[in-house]
Design a protein around this motif. Structure first.
Motif, mmCIF file in Angstrom:
data_model
loop_
_atom_site.group_PDB
_atom_site.id
_atom_site.type_symbol
_atom_site.label_atom_id
_atom_site.label_comp_id
_atom_site.label_asym_id
_atom_site.label_seq_id
_atom_site.Cartn_x
_atom_site.Cartn_y
_atom_site.Cartn_z
ATOM 1 N N THR A 1 -11.317 -8.074 -44.667
ATOM 2 C CA THR A 1 -10.867 -9.451 -44.006
ATOM 3 C C THR A 1 -10.752 -10.480 -44.998
ATOM 4 O O THR A 1 -9.471 -11.435 -44.496
ATOM 5 C CB THR A 1 -12.719 -9.888 -43.963
ATOM 6 N N SER A 2 -10.650 -10.365 -46.021
ATOM 7 C CA SER A 2 -9.521 -11.606 -47.206
ATOM 8 C C SER A 2 -9.727 -10.810 -49.078
ATOM 9 O O SER A 2 -10.950 -9.785 -49.007
ATOM 10 C CB SER A 2 -10.206 -12.496 -47.370
ATOM 11 N N PRO A 3 -8.499 -11.812 -49.308
ATOM 12 C CA PRO A 3 -7.780 -10.784 -50.792
ATOM 13 C C PRO A 3 -9.362 -11.574 -51.132
ATOM 14 O O PRO A 3 -10.212 -12.910 -50.927
ATOM 15 C CB PRO A 3 -6.649 -11.112 -50.444
ATOM 16 N N ALA A 4 -9.497 -11.106 -52.401
ATOM 17 C CA ALA A 4 -10.354 -12.173 -53.659
ATOM 18 C C ALA A 4 -9.052 -12.771 -53.873
ATOM 19 O O ALA A 4 -8.650 -13.235 -54.969
ATOM 20 C CB ALA A 4 -10.548 -11.581 -54.816
ATOM 21 N N LEU A 5 -9.327 -14.045 -52.947
ATOM 22 C CA LEU A 5 -8.744 -14.907 -52.670
ATOM 23 C C LEU A 5 -9.035 -15.926 -54.145
ATOM 24 O O LEU A 5 -8.187 -16.783 -54.511
ATOM 25 C CB LEU A 5 -9.312 -16.031 -51.781
ATOM 26 N N ASP A 6 -10.227 -16.476 -55.130
ATOM 27 C CA ASP A 6 -10.371 -17.738 -55.519
ATOM 28 C C ASP A 6 -9.330 -17.065 -57.093
ATOM 29 O O ASP A 6 -8.715 -17.472 -57.440
ATOM 30 C CB ASP A 6 -11.707 -17.379 -55.774
ATOM 31 N N SER A 7 -9.332 -15.699 -56.950
ATOM 32 C CA SER A 7 -8.754 -15.498 -58.266
ATOM 33 C C SER A 7 -6.988 -15.276 -58.181
ATOM 34 O O SER A 7 -6.808 -15.054 -58.892
ATOM 35 C CB SER A 7 -9.034 -13.816 -58.631
ATOM 36 N N VAL A 8 -6.840 -15.040 -56.952
ATOM 37 C CA VAL A 8 -4.830 -15.052 -56.768
ATOM 38 C C VAL A 8 -4.443 -16.269 -56.652
ATOM 39 O O VAL A 8 -3.153 -16.395 -57.216
ATOM 40 C CB VAL A 8 -5.107 -13.681 -55.290
ATOM 41 N N VAL A 9 -4.908 -17.223 -55.492
ATOM 42 C CA VAL A 9 -3.923 -18.109 -55.224
ATOM 43 C C VAL A 9 -4.916 -19.413 -54.978
ATOM 44 O O VAL A 9 -4.309 -20.163 -55.252
ATOM 45 C CB VAL A 9 -3.647 -17.571 -53.425
ATOM 46 N N GLY A 10 -6.281 -19.769 -55.108
ATOM 47 C CA GLY A 10 -7.232 -20.995 -55.042
ATOM 48 C C GLY A 10 -6.915 -21.163 -54.039
ATOM 49 O O GLY A 10 -7.419 -21.075 -52.794
ATOM 50 N N ASP A 11 -6.938 -22.511 -54.556
ATOM 51 C CA ASP A 11 -6.766 -23.714 -52.751
ATOM 52 C C ASP A 11 -5.397 -23.699 -52.538
ATOM 53 O O ASP A 11 -5.176 -24.372 -50.974
ATOM 54 C CB ASP A 11 -7.375 -24.989 -53.370
ATOM 55 N N ASP A 12 -4.382 -23.242 -52.536
ATOM 56 C CA ASP A 12 -2.827 -22.860 -52.138
ATOM 57 C C ASP A 12 -2.842 -22.514 -51.307
ATOM 58 O O ASP A 12 -2.666 -21.559 -50.577
ATOM 59 C CB ASP A 12 -2.351 -22.860 -52.909
ATOM 60 N N ASP A 13 -3.079 -23.593 -49.907
ATOM 61 C CA ASP A 13 -3.016 -23.520 -48.025
ATOM 62 C C ASP A 13 -1.459 -22.087 -48.761
ATOM 63 O O ASP A 13 -1.700 -20.936 -47.465
ATOM 64 C CB ASP A 13 -3.270 -24.164 -47.487
ATOM 65 N N ASP A 14 -0.158 -22.052 -47.888
ATOM 66 C CA ASP A 14 0.814 -21.824 -48.391
ATOM 67 C C ASP A 14 -0.178 -19.955 -49.332
ATOM 68 O O ASP A 14 1.007 -19.576 -48.999
ATOM 69 C CB ASP A 14 1.663 -22.585 -48.569
ATOM 70 N N GLY A 15 -0.349 -19.942 -50.286
ATOM 71 C CA GLY A 15 -0.330 -19.118 -51.099
ATOM 72 C C GLY A 15 -1.501 -17.964 -50.407
ATOM 73 O O GLY A 15 -1.257 -16.443 -50.038
ATOM 74 N N LEU A 16 -2.218 -18.926 -49.615
ATOM 75 C CA LEU A 16 -3.399 -17.764 -49.191
ATOM 76 C C LEU A 16 -3.150 -17.697 -48.235
ATOM 77 O O LEU A 16 -3.274 -16.680 -47.902
ATOM 78 C CB LEU A 16 -4.286 -19.246 -48.850
ATOM 79 N N LEU A 17 -1.873 -17.401 -47.134
ATOM 80 C CA LEU A 17 -1.749 -17.312 -46.448
ATOM 81 C C LEU A 17 -0.678 -16.272 -46.362
ATOM 82 O O LEU A 17 -1.118 -14.733 -46.257
ATOM 83 C CB LEU A 17 -1.271 -18.267 -44.815
ATOM 84 N N ARG A 18 0.324 -16.137 -47.114
ATOM 85 C CA ARG A 18 1.049 -15.510 -47.843
ATOM 86 C C ARG A 18 -0.117 -14.326 -48.433
ATOM 87 O O ARG A 18 0.585 -12.653 -48.306
ATOM 88 C CB ARG A 18 2.119 -16.089 -48.856
ATOM 89 N N GLU A 19 -1.226 -14.353 -49.029
ATOM 90 C CA GLU A 19 -1.062 -13.288 -50.228
ATOM 91 C C GLU A 19 -2.640 -11.907 -48.983
ATOM 92 O O GLU A 19 -2.468 -11.796 -48.590
ATOM 93 C CB GLU A 19 -2.582 -13.871 -51.216
ATOM 94 N N THR A 20 -3.268 -13.547 -47.586
ATOM 95 C CA THR A 20 -3.752 -12.859 -47.348
ATOM 96 C C THR A 20 -3.088 -11.422 -46.147
ATOM 97 O O THR A 20 -3.301 -10.679 -45.935
ATOM 98 C CB THR A 20 -4.702 -13.632 -45.999
#
Length: 212
Positions: A117-136
């Motif tokens: 459902t989701s990457p390990a967001l906290d360790s990958v992109v933090g709170d950056d929304d653009d990075g969050l979407l790209r990494e997802t």
């Protein structure tokens, strides 16, 4: 006299790491819940072609024997649980879960990551929304079969997913007493994705109405 290189420290090959320790704990808990003795569980494993002696099961539960991936799948099959029920703790809150010796994430995130459902967001992109979407998107493309990936790419599904991510991070931040400004920003993002989801569902409703 020639200098002798110091041997590099190596991890013991028989050392049980944090995930192995969690498997040991879960195996004992689930086996007890199923009312299975080690002897009965051993027979069930033999029936699916992955035999482990009763003493081996006991050693696993005592963290004296490592579990390889074939053992793990066979154990999940005969216990009739998801492999994740053996790999992760039975909690879905904000408690820290160790995924590797030097990496922990909240329990809810560990479950979402393992479920695709989701990457390990906290360790990958933090709170950056653009990075969050790209990494997802990268995470999903490498983690899911094409059919499921195509379903996730549908606008309504994407909006629902991003809304869920934002709400999860909002709640997680509030539980950690995050700064009010950060929480308000996350709330605004959640509302934005909520509005997008409402729009996409309205489009779906229109499509259905046109087919009637």
């Amino acid at each position: 006299m020639e200098a002798v290189d110091e041997p590099k420290p190596t991890r013991r090959t028989n050392e049980v790491g944090p995930t192995g320790a969690q498997v040991a704990e879960n195996l004992r808990r689930i086996r007890d819940a199923r009312g299975l003795s080690t002897t009965r569980l051993s027979k069930l494993l033999a029936e699916v072609g992955r035999p482990i002696q009763p003493t081996g099961i006991t050693k696993i539960e005592k963290r004296e024997r490592k579990v390889d991936v074939d053992d793990l799948v066979a154990l999940a099959l005969v216990l009739n649980v998801s492999p994740l029920a053996l790999l992760l703790p039975p909690t879905d809150g904000d408690d820290a879960v160790s995924l590797a010796p030097s990496m922990t994430v909240p329990a809810w995130l560990a479950w979402e990551w393992s479920e695709g459902t989701s990457p390990a967001l906290d360790s990958v992109v933090g709170d950056d929304d653009d990075g969050l979407l790209r990494e997802t998107q990268a995470y999903e493309s490498l983690s899911l079969p094409p059919q499921r990936l195509n379903e996730r790419k549908q606008p309504a599904s994407r909006a629902a997913f991003m809304l869920r991510v934002q709400v999860r991070q909002l709640v997680s931040g509030m539980l950690r007493d995050a700064p009010v400004g950060a929480s308000r920003g996350r709330l605004a993002e959640a509302r934005r994705w909520h509005g997008r989801l409402a729009d996409e569902l309205a489009h779906v409703e229109q499509d259905l109405a046109s087919k009637e």
